[in-house]
Design a protein around this motif. Structure first.
Motif, PDB file in Angstrom:
ATOM      1  N   GLY A 164     -15.751   7.088   0.504  1.00 50.31           N
ATOM      2  CA  GLY A 164     -15.546   6.151  -0.460  1.00 50.31           C
ATOM      3  C   GLY A 164     -16.943   5.118  -0.423  1.00 50.31           C
ATOM      4  O   GLY A 164     -17.526   5.020   0.634  1.00 50.31           O
ATOM      5  N   GLN A 170       0.881  -1.110  -0.040  1.00 48.42           N
ATOM      6  CA  GLN A 170       0.128   0.013  -0.034  1.00 48.42           C
ATOM      7  C   GLN A 170       0.851   1.315   0.029  1.00 48.42           C
ATOM      8  O   GLN A 170       1.869   1.413   0.670  1.00 48.42           O
ATOM      9  N   LEU A 219       1.273   4.509   1.466  1.00 48.54           N
ATOM     10  CA  LEU A 219       0.947   5.478   2.375  1.00 48.54           C
ATOM     11  C   LEU A 219       1.076   6.894   2.226  1.00 48.54           C
ATOM     12  O   LEU A 219       0.744   7.629   3.160  1.00 48.54           O
ATOM     13  N   LYS A 274      -0.217   8.842  -0.152  1.00 49.23           N
ATOM     14  CA  LYS A 274      -1.316   9.241  -0.752  1.00 49.23           C
ATOM     15  C   LYS A 274      -2.518   9.734   0.340  1.00 49.23           C
ATOM     16  O   LYS A 274      -2.540   8.651   1.364  1.00 49.23           O
ATOM     17  N   GLU A 275      -3.185  10.541   0.207  1.00 50.48           N
ATOM     18  CA  GLU A 275      -4.192  11.115   1.233  1.00 50.48           C
ATOM     19  C   GLU A 275      -5.241  10.006   1.313  1.00 50.48           C
ATOM     20  O   GLU A 275      -5.679   9.485   0.184  1.00 50.48           O
ATOM     21  N   GLU A 276      -6.052   9.914   2.464  1.00 50.79           N
ATOM     22  CA  GLU A 276      -7.193   9.041   2.435  1.00 50.79           C
ATOM     23  C   GLU A 276      -8.281   9.598   1.869  1.00 50.79           C
ATOM     24  O   GLU A 276      -8.578  10.889   1.871  1.00 50.79           O
ATOM     25  N   LYS A 277      -8.919   8.873   1.073  1.00 51.68           N
ATOM     26  CA  LYS A 277     -10.200   9.510   0.296  1.00 51.68           C
ATOM     27  C   LYS A 277     -11.315   9.197   1.210  1.00 51.68           C
ATOM     28  O   LYS A 277     -11.860   8.135   1.341  1.00 51.68           O
ATOM     29  N   VAL A 278     -11.962  10.299   1.808  1.00 48.67           N
ATOM     30  CA  VAL A 278     -13.216  10.122   2.697  1.00 48.67           C
ATOM     31  C   VAL A 278     -14.408   9.983   2.003  1.00 48.67           C
ATOM     32  O   VAL A 278     -14.543  10.733   1.069  1.00 48.67           O
TER      33      VAL A 278
END
Length: 60
Positions: free
Chosen positions: A17, A7, A9, A11-15
């Motif tokens: 989804g 993975q 890490l 990259k920003e988390e996509k809220v």
């Protein structure tokens, strides 16, 4: 098979989804009530909402 998948890490988390899951069973099963599905999703995933539910077509 010598390729390792990892993975990213950085990259920003996509809220917010959306999950699309198709469960495959050997025999037909009955669909859980909407409230029970939401409770399980919230327990496992945190803040979650079942925004579409149709027990006649078994789609949620």
């Amino acid at each position: 098979m010598d390729k390792i998948f990892q993975q990213d890490l950085t990259k920003e988390e996509k809220v917010g989804g959306i999950f699309i899951v198709k469960l495959l069973f050997k025999a037909p099963v009955t669909m859980s009530p909407r409230e029970q599905m939401e409770a399980v999703m919230q327990k496992r995933l945190g803040d979650a909402e079942c925004f579409s539910y149709d027990s006649d077509t078994a789609v949620a």
